[in-house]
Each structure stands twice: as structure tokens, then as C-alpha cells.
Scaffold this motif. Structure first.
Motif, PDB file in Angstrom:
ATOM      1  N   ILE A  31       0.858  -1.191   0.000  1.00 30.25           N
ATOM      2  CA  ILE A  31       0.000   0.000   0.000  1.00 30.25           C
ATOM      3  C   ILE A  31       0.894   1.241   0.000  1.00 30.25           C
ATOM      4  O   ILE A  31       1.859   1.321   0.772  1.00 30.25           O
ATOM      5  N   ASP A  32       0.542   2.225  -0.827  1.00 28.03           N
ATOM      6  CA  ASP A  32       1.367   3.436  -0.934  1.00 28.03           C
ATOM      7  C   ASP A  32       1.722   4.047   0.417  1.00 28.03           C
ATOM      8  O   ASP A  32       2.861   4.442   0.653  1.00 28.03           O
ATOM      9  N   MET A  33       0.740   4.133   1.304  1.00 27.86           N
ATOM     10  CA  MET A  33       0.954   4.893   2.526  1.00 27.86           C
ATOM     11  C   MET A  33       1.943   4.244   3.483  1.00 27.86           C
ATOM     12  O   MET A  33       2.532   4.922   4.321  1.00 27.86           O
ATOM     13  N   VAL A  34       2.144   2.928   3.382  1.00 27.85           N
ATOM     14  CA  VAL A  34       3.116   2.306   4.280  1.00 27.85           C
ATOM     15  C   VAL A  34       4.532   2.448   3.751  1.00 27.85           C
ATOM     16  O   VAL A  34       5.497   2.145   4.447  1.00 27.85           O
ATOM     17  N   THR A  35       4.662   2.922   2.505  1.00 23.52           N
ATOM     18  CA  THR A  35       6.010   3.130   1.972  1.00 23.52           C
ATOM     19  C   THR A  35       6.534   4.526   2.278  1.00 23.52           C
ATOM     20  O   THR A  35       7.682   4.837   1.996  1.00 23.52           O
ATOM     21  N   ALA A  36       5.686   5.391   2.850  1.00 24.84           N
ATOM     22  CA  ALA A  36       6.069   6.784   3.029  1.00 24.84           C
ATOM     23  C   ALA A  36       7.016   7.010   4.201  1.00 24.84           C
ATOM     24  O   ALA A  36       7.971   7.773   4.099  1.00 24.84           O
ATOM     25  N   LYS A  37       6.773   6.340   5.334  1.00 26.39           N
ATOM     26  CA  LYS A  37       7.504   6.661   6.547  1.00 26.39           C
ATOM     27  C   LYS A  37       8.310   5.495   7.119  1.00 26.39           C
ATOM     28  O   LYS A  37       9.184   5.701   7.938  1.00 26.39           O
ATOM     29  N   ILE A  38       7.986   4.259   6.716  1.00 28.59           N
ATOM     30  CA  ILE A  38       8.625   3.093   7.330  1.00 28.59           C
ATOM     31  C   ILE A  38       9.216   2.182   6.272  1.00 28.59           C
ATOM     32  O   ILE A  38       9.033   2.398   5.082  1.00 28.59           O
ATOM     33  N   ASN A  39       9.916   1.154   6.733  1.00 31.79           N
ATOM     34  CA  ASN A  39      10.515   0.192   5.819  1.00 31.79           C
ATOM     35  C   ASN A  39       9.419  -0.506   5.012  1.00 31.79           C
ATOM     36  O   ASN A  39       8.634  -1.278   5.555  1.00 31.79           O
ATOM     37  N   PRO A  40       9.343  -0.277   3.714  1.00 35.24           N
ATOM     38  CA  PRO A  40       8.255  -0.850   2.915  1.00 35.24           C
ATOM     39  C   PRO A  40       8.313  -2.375   2.820  1.00 35.24           C
ATOM     40  O   PRO A  40       7.298  -3.012   2.549  1.00 35.24           O
ATOM     41  N   LEU A  41       9.489  -2.968   3.040  1.00 34.50           N
ATOM     42  CA  LEU A  41       9.605  -4.420   2.939  1.00 34.50           C
ATOM     43  C   LEU A  41       8.946  -5.131   4.118  1.00 34.50           C
ATOM     44  O   LEU A  41       8.803  -6.358   4.108  1.00 34.50           O
ATOM     45  N   MET A  42       8.541  -4.370   5.125  1.00 32.34           N
ATOM     46  CA  MET A  42       7.839  -4.957   6.262  1.00 32.34           C
ATOM     47  C   MET A  42       6.331  -5.017   6.023  1.00 32.34           C
ATOM     48  O   MET A  42       5.584  -5.526   6.851  1.00 32.34           O
ATOM     49  N   HIS A  43       5.882  -4.486   4.899  1.00 35.76           N
ATOM     50  CA  HIS A  43       4.448  -4.459   4.594  1.00 35.76           C
ATOM     51  C   HIS A  43       4.194  -4.938   3.170  1.00 35.76           C
ATOM     52  O   HIS A  43       3.598  -4.227   2.345  1.00 35.76           O
ATOM     53  N   LEU A  44       4.625  -6.149   2.878  1.00 32.22           N
ATOM     54  CA  LEU A  44       4.340  -6.792   1.607  1.00 32.22           C
ATOM     55  C   LEU A  44       3.325  -7.909   1.861  1.00 32.22           C
ATOM     56  O   LEU A  44       3.418  -8.634   2.851  1.00 32.22           O
ATOM     57  N   TYR A  45       2.373  -8.033   0.944  1.00 33.87           N
ATOM     58  CA  TYR A  45       1.290  -8.987   1.157  1.00 33.87           C
ATOM     59  C   TYR A  45       1.163  -9.966  -0.004  1.00 33.87           C
ATOM     60  O   TYR A  45       1.240  -9.576  -1.174  1.00 33.87           O
ATOM     61  N   ASP A  46       0.966 -11.228   0.364  1.00 34.11           N
ATOM     62  CA  ASP A  46       0.587 -12.251  -0.596  1.00 34.11           C
ATOM     63  C   ASP A  46      -0.932 -12.350  -0.559  1.00 34.11           C
ATOM     64  O   ASP A  46      -1.543 -12.152   0.502  1.00 34.11           O
ATOM     65  N   VAL A  47      -1.544 -12.626  -1.704  1.00 32.55           N
ATOM     66  CA  VAL A  47      -3.004 -12.709  -1.768  1.00 32.55           C
ATOM     67  C   VAL A  47      -3.419 -14.084  -2.264  1.00 32.55           C
ATOM     68  O   VAL A  47      -2.970 -14.536  -3.320  1.00 32.55           O
ATOM     69  N   GLU A  48      -4.248 -14.741  -1.495  1.00 32.47           N
ATOM     70  CA  GLU A  48      -4.838 -16.026  -1.892  1.00 32.47           C
ATOM     71  C   GLU A  48      -6.339 -15.843  -1.943  1.00 32.47           C
ATOM     72  O   GLU A  48      -6.936 -15.251  -1.036  1.00 32.47           O
ATOM     73  N   ARG A  49      -6.955 -16.353  -3.000  1.00 33.16           N
ATOM     74  CA  ARG A  49      -8.399 -16.205  -3.162  1.00 33.16           C
ATOM     75  C   ARG A  49      -9.084 -17.535  -2.904  1.00 33.16           C
ATOM     76  O   ARG A  49      -8.659 -18.577  -3.408  1.00 33.16           O
ATOM     77  N   SER A  50     -10.149 -17.486  -2.124  1.00 33.86           N
ATOM     78  CA  SER A  50     -10.920 -18.679  -1.812  1.00 33.86           C
ATOM     79  C   SER A  50     -12.393 -18.304  -1.721  1.00 33.86           C
ATOM     80  O   SER A  50     -12.749 -17.353  -1.012  1.00 33.86           O
ATOM     81  N   SER A  51     -13.222 -19.016  -2.483  1.00 33.14           N
ATOM     82  CA  SER A  51     -14.666 -18.750  -2.509  1.00 33.14           C
ATOM     83  C   SER A  51     -14.963 -17.288  -2.833  1.00 33.14           C
ATOM     84  O   SER A  51     -15.870 -16.667  -2.259  1.00 33.14           O
ATOM     85  N   GLY A  52     -14.148 -16.732  -3.742  1.00 29.59           N
ATOM     86  CA  GLY A  52     -14.368 -15.356  -4.178  1.00 29.59           C
ATOM     87  C   GLY A  52     -13.834 -14.298  -3.251  1.00 29.59           C
ATOM     88  O   GLY A  52     -13.946 -13.110  -3.530  1.00 29.59           O
ATOM     89  N   ARG A  53     -13.255 -14.687  -2.123  1.00 26.18           N
ATOM     90  CA  ARG A  53     -12.720 -13.722  -1.164  1.00 26.18           C
ATOM     91  C   ARG A  53     -11.198 -13.705  -1.201  1.00 26.18           C
ATOM     92  O   ARG A  53     -10.556 -14.716  -1.489  1.00 26.18           O
ATOM     93  N   ALA A  54     -10.647 -12.553  -0.915  1.00 24.23           N
ATOM     94  CA  ALA A  54      -9.192 -12.405  -0.908  1.00 24.23           C
ATOM     95  C   ALA A  54      -8.645 -12.466   0.525  1.00 24.23           C
ATOM     96  O   ALA A  54      -9.162 -11.765   1.402  1.00 24.23           O
ATOM     97  N   GLU A  55      -7.649 -13.308   0.727  1.00 26.18           N
ATOM     98  CA  GLU A  55      -6.990 -13.400   2.023  1.00 26.18           C
ATOM     99  C   GLU A  55      -5.585 -12.835   1.887  1.00 26.18           C
ATOM    100  O   GLU A  55      -4.791 -13.337   1.103  1.00 26.18           O
ATOM    101  N   LEU A  56      -5.283 -11.780   2.646  1.00 26.28           N
ATOM    102  CA  LEU A  56      -3.978 -11.136   2.582  1.00 26.28           C
ATOM    103  C   LEU A  56      -3.086 -11.649   3.703  1.00 26.28           C
ATOM    104  O   LEU A  56      -3.502 -11.657   4.870  1.00 26.28           O
ATOM    105  N   THR A  57      -1.883 -12.073   3.340  1.00 22.53           N
ATOM    106  CA  THR A  57      -0.938 -12.594   4.317  1.00 22.53           C
ATOM    107  C   THR A  57       0.348 -11.785   4.245  1.00 22.53           C
ATOM    108  O   THR A  57       0.903 -11.585   3.149  1.00 22.53           O
ATOM    109  N   LEU A  58       0.802 -11.311   5.379  1.00 20.88           N
ATOM    110  CA  LEU A  58       2.037 -10.536   5.435  1.00 20.88           C
ATOM    111  C   LEU A  58       3.214 -11.437   5.077  1.00 20.88           C
ATOM    112  O   LEU A  58       3.337 -12.556   5.566  1.00 20.88           O
ATOM    113  N   VAL A  59       4.111 -10.942   4.223  1.00 17.89           N
ATOM    114  CA  VAL A  59       5.262 -11.699   3.768  1.00 17.89           C
ATOM    115  C   VAL A  59       6.538 -10.978   4.169  1.00 17.89           C
ATOM    116  O   VAL A  59       6.640  -9.758   4.035  1.00 17.89           O
ATOM    117  N   GLU A  60       7.505 -11.720   4.646  1.00 18.04           N
ATOM    118  CA  GLU A  60       8.800 -11.130   5.008  1.00 18.04           C
ATOM    119  C   GLU A  60       9.857 -11.635   4.042  1.00 18.04           C
ATOM    120  O   GLU A  60      10.041 -12.845   3.887  1.00 18.04           O
TER     121      GLU A  60
END
Length: 290
Positions: free
Chosen positions: A260-289
Motif C-alpha cells: 500500500i502506498d501509505m506504508v512506503t512513506a515513513k517506514i521500511n516498505p519491505l515490512m508491509h508486503l502482502y501475498d493474496v490467496e483467493r478462496s470462494s471469491g474472497r481475498a486473504e492477505l498474508t504478510l510476507v517477510e
């Protein structure tokens, strides 16, 4: 997941832009401020920046001394070397976004000296494009700025550089090599979502991401490990865009991460990367390091 604010670089049809450059003092000839060259080189590189990004870029690419960047930029405006634009929302429900760029004359002056021309489109009426450019610059600068704070080695490889693929030329928005001190590294390619939401623009964006991926696969001997990171305006946009990638034949096989743009403004952006898995039409976001 936690609620994250919508990007200040979100496009809205109600947005307007006006030139708000500080005028020269008619009673005093402006003097060239210290470190003016470093500020101009940053604006030449990125095309357009806000004040925060200028400060971070100056620290990373210019001088590491304490400098009043705002004062330097104001002096350059009065000298006619830097222009300021302000993006406004008429309802005042959003804060103004002040952006800075080299003046037309100074830009041309630099272009005449360069063998490689900039791909930045100097159209200051195209607000979606400006927002997209700001999102890409913020990601790029923020990753490099944080390299000193964390025990990882970052190497800048490209910013808005053209590359040739078997399908033609493609523009690489941001490419940075991340190397852990004790491990092999990987290549991080940041790609901002197109800010203009018409169908034609979305199709171009999807094709662009697919073509960028082809560039890396065609050069697999060089880019042995890479990840495409989609720079989004909000969590809801992550969910929408990930669905689009999944249903499109050209991109459903891609392994993508999102931020997300706003998390790249003030902090380490690599701490806020997300993987997305879709199940039954819904998106599940998982933080990735990484």
C-alpha cells in the motif's frame, strides 16, 4: 489485517491542479543555495517529487548533512529553476498535494546534455499519470532510504528505464537488488497500479505487468530470483486488482506481492508486503517477510 489509510496519490475525477510556484522577489536577486545541484538531479531522475521524497532522495543520493531542503527548493523556485504544482480536491475532503519538478527550460537544458532521454512525460494536466509517478518514486526512494537502517544490502538498478523483450519495448518502473549479507539476493520490481480506472487503461496495465514478467523470464540467467510488487492505493484495491490478475489469461500464472502506498512513506516498505490467496471469491492477505 490492520486498517491502512488510502493513498494520498489516489486519483479522483474531482481533483484539479494548478501551478503554485513561488515568485521571484523583485527587490532581491536570488542566490544559488548550497546543494542546489543535488536537488535538481533528484528532480531530473524522478520527474516529480513531493517534499518528503526530496528529503529522502537527497539523503540517499546527495549529501548526508543536515540541510533545510524546503529552503533550498524555495530558492530554486525564485530562480526559475524549479516549478511547484498543487493538486487539490474542490470539496477539501482531502489534503492538497504539493509536487515539485524542474522548470521547462532547466529540464531541456539537462536533456540536451544526456545521451539517454527521460521517459517521464511532462504533462502537468494528466493528474492520474502524476499520481502514478509519485507512487513509483515513493516506493523506490523509500526502499533505498531504509537500506542503512536494516542489515540488508540494496543496489539500485533501474528507475523508469526502457528494456527490450521479444514482445517489444517495456518500461521498468523500479528495480532494486536486495542482497542479504549471508545469502543470495533477489530482484524487486515495483509497479504502480494505473491511476486512471477506465477499461482501456486497466488492460494496458495488465499487459504491462505481463510484459515486465516476460522481460525477467527472458533474462533468467541474470535475474535468477525476482518478485513483482504491485503498488496499490488501498487494501480494497489490492483485493480488486488481485482478482483481475487471477481471471486474466495473461497473468493468472504470475506470482505477485502487493503493498500500500501509505506504508512506503515513513517506514521500511519491505515490512508491509502482502501475498493474496483467493478462496470462494474472497481475498486473504498474508504478510510476507523477504
Amino acid at each position: 489485517m490492520q486498517d491502512l489509510p488510502v493513498s494520498i496519490y489516489s486519483y479522483d475525477k474531482e481533483l484539479t491542479i494548478e501551478k503554485t510556484t513561488k515568485k521571484k522577489d523583485s527587490f532581491k536577486e536570488p542566490e544559488t543555495p548550497p546543494f542546489a545541484g543535488a536537488v535538481e538531479r533528484a528532480l531530473l531522475k524522478y520527474g516529480v517529487l513531493n517534499m518528503d521524497m526530496l528529503g529522502h532522495a537527497f539523503y540517499r543520493y546527495g549529501q548526508r548533512k543536515r540541510v533545510d531542503i524546503k529552503k533550498v527548493v524555495e530558492s530554486l523556485q525564485k530562480m526559475g529553476r524549479v516549478d511547484k504544482y498543487t493538486i487539490k480536491h474542490p470539496s477539501r475532503t482531502r489534503a492538497d498535494v504539493d509536487i515539485y519538478t524542474l522548470s521547462d527550460d532547466v529540464w531541456q537544458e539537462y536533456m540536451q546534455k544526456r545521451k539517454e532521454k527521460s521517459l517521464f512525460k511532462r504533462d502537468f494536466t494528466d493528474i492520474p499519470y502524476l499520481m502514478e509517478s509519485l507512487a513509483a518514486a515513493q516506493w523506490h526512494i523509500s526502499v533505498l532510504y531504509n537500506s542503512i537502517r536494516f542489515k540488508k544490502e540494496f543496489t539500485e538498478l533501474m528507475f523508469n528505464r526502457p528494456q527490450i523483450t521479444q514482445e517489444g519495448m517495456v518500461q521498468i518502473p523500479s528495480l532494486i537488488r536486495l542482497k542479504y549479507f549471508s545469502k543470495k539476493g533477489m530482484y524487486l520490481c515495483g509497479i504502480p497500479v494505473n491511476r486512471n480506472y477506465d477499461l482501456s487503461s486497466l488492460k494496458k496495465f495488465i499487459c504491462r505487468v505481463a510484459k515486465i514478467d516476460h522481460y525477467f523470464t527472458e533474462n533468467a540467467d541474470k535475474y535468477y530470483s525476482y518478485v513483482l510488487i504491485i503498488l496499490c492505493e488501498s487494501v480494497s484495491q489490492v483485493e480488486e486488482v488481485s482478482k483481475l490478475f487471477e481471471v486474466m489469461e495473461e497473468t493468472k500464472y504470475l506470482r505477485l506481492l502487493y503493498t500500500i502506498d501509505m506504508v512506503t512513506a515513513k517506514i521500511n516498505p519491505l515490512m508491509h508486503l502482502y501475498d493474496v490467496e483467493r478462496s470462494s471469491g474472497r481475498a486473504e492477505l498474508t504478510l510476507v517477510e523477504l
